[in-house]
Motif scaffolding. Structure first.
Motif, PDB file in Angstrom:
ATOM      1  N   THR A  49      34.489 -76.746  59.059  1.00  0.00           N
ATOM      2  CA  THR A  49      34.500 -76.870  60.511  1.00  0.00           C
ATOM      3  C   THR A  49      35.876 -76.485  61.005  1.00  0.00           C
ATOM      4  OG1 THR A  49      34.085 -78.331  62.411  1.00  0.00           O
ATOM      5  CG2 THR A  49      35.194 -79.310  60.523  1.00  0.00           C
ATOM      6  N   CYS A  75      25.529 -76.323  57.905  1.00  0.00           N
ATOM      7  CA  CYS A  75      25.706 -77.553  58.665  1.00  0.00           C
ATOM      8  C   CYS A  75      25.834 -78.734  57.703  1.00  0.00           C
ATOM      9  CB  CYS A  75      24.520 -77.793  59.596  1.00  0.00           C
ATOM     10  SG  CYS A  75      24.358 -76.567  60.914  1.00  0.00           S
ATOM     11  N   PHE A 100      27.118 -75.661  63.156  1.00  0.00           N
ATOM     12  CA  PHE A 100      27.913 -74.521  62.708  1.00  0.00           C
ATOM     13  C   PHE A 100      27.302 -73.196  63.155  1.00  0.00           C
ATOM     14  CE2 PHE A 100      29.230 -71.278  59.679  1.00  0.00           C
ATOM     15  CZ  PHE A 100      30.598 -71.460  59.659  1.00  0.00           C
ATOM     16  N   HIS A 125      29.469 -75.143  69.352  1.00  0.00           N
ATOM     17  CA  HIS A 125      28.876 -73.827  69.119  1.00  0.00           C
ATOM     18  C   HIS A 125      27.463 -73.690  69.660  1.00  0.00           C
ATOM     19  CE1 HIS A 125      31.514 -72.881  65.292  1.00  0.00           C
ATOM     20  NE2 HIS A 125      32.217 -73.060  66.390  1.00  0.00           N
ATOM     21  N   HIS A 275      35.526 -67.960  58.949  1.00  0.00           N
ATOM     22  CA  HIS A 275      35.066 -69.189  59.622  1.00  0.00           C
ATOM     23  C   HIS A 275      34.442 -70.116  58.594  1.00  0.00           C
ATOM     24  CE1 HIS A 275      35.566 -67.023  63.401  1.00  0.00           C
ATOM     25  NE2 HIS A 275      35.331 -68.140  64.041  1.00  0.00           N
TER      26      HIS A 275
END
Length: 283
Positions: A49, A75, A100, A125, A275
């Motif tokens: 995250t 996630c 996510f 998000h 990311h």
């Protein structure tokens, strides 16, 4: 903090399918407001995250622990949380799910697995995502949204707390204004108010949210089709129960090839980002 702010809050709550929303100066401030309303304790966040998810909990006095994510959705995994929870004697104060890349978490599994813990959503998000026919932020006890310029809608910079119960909303509204209640500071808060200019922009942007999400989904579907047969490239997964907001389109390649892959794309004018670096790798 003039009349445009409550108008934006009301419109945002309707868009999210929840009764309450409080606008703040950033998505990080929204997380901090939520964590400040929970007694300090053990908080589990996903290792994958943005650093703000964990940092906001730390600043509020919580002990932050990390859990694995689901290998498909990226996630937070209920199984990962259970493994982390078993490593300590104290009960979990809160389980923090992160939607996510715009894919909603499996909130019902958290509810069943952790009935005595607060369920907090970092939904920065996922504005515009859908979960089992409901707006994604409706499942946690409280969720933080972000209106950073890269998000589905923007207020230039800003965020919000959305929740099903007034408990979270009343505290967040006071916390953003120095903890004041009837003109007097009832507790130590901060200045995290949203301006009327930002709120007016946010209300205008909300009208564009459905079109923005449709556009993101169209781009994602084009990518999925175009990249379907490329060897060595793992594409995003979307569970049958969810409709992603497609904040990010995250592809995976073998770790040993990632830097070369990014360099080759950059040479062709295609920008990429990592990311994310996992939170516990930050100094």
């Amino acid at each position: 903090q003039g009349p445009e702010v409550p108008r934006f809050e009301a419109a945002l709550a309707r868009a999210c399918g929840v009764p309450h929303a409080v606008a703040l100066s950033s998505g990080t401030a929204a997380l901090e407001a939520i964590f400040a309303s929970i007694p300090p304790g053990r908080v589990v966040v996903p290792a994958l995250t943005f650093v703000a998810t964990a940092a906001a909990a730390r600043r509020a006095g919580h002990t932050v622990e990390f859990a694995d994510v689901d290998d498909r959705t990226l996630c937070l995994s209920a199984g990962g949380v259970l493994k982390t929870a078993a490593s300590g004697a104290a009960p979990l104060g809160a389980v923090v799910g992160v939607d996510f890349a715009g894919h909603p978490c499996d909130w019902p599994s958290f509810r069943m697995a952790f009935p005595s813990s607060w369920i907090v959503g970092d939904c920065a998000h996922s504005l515009g995502a859908r979960y089992a026919g409901h707006a994604a932020p409706a499942w946690p006890d409280a969720a933080a949204l972000s209106f950073h310029p890269a998000k589905a809608i923007t207020t230039g910079e800003g965020g919000a707390v959305v929740a099903l119960g007034r408990r979270w909303i009343g505290h967040a509204a006071e916390w953003r204004d120095h903890g004041r209640r009837n003109g007097l500071a009832a507790f130590v808060g901060t200045n995290a108010r949203m301006t009327d200019l930002q709120a007016a922009l946010g209300r205008s942007q909300l009208a564009r949210l459905p079109a923005n999400i449709r556009r993101r989904r169209a781009v994602a579907e084009a990518y999925l089709a175009a990249f379907a047969d490329l060897p060595g490239l793992r594409l995003p997964f979307v569970a049958a129960f969810a409709r992603s907001a497609w904040h990010l389109f995250v592809v995976r390649v073998a770790a040993r090839k990632r830097d070369a892959f990014r360099k080759a794309l950059a040479a062709r004018g295609v920008g990429t980002q990592v990311h994310y670096p996992v939170v516990y790798d930050h100094p």
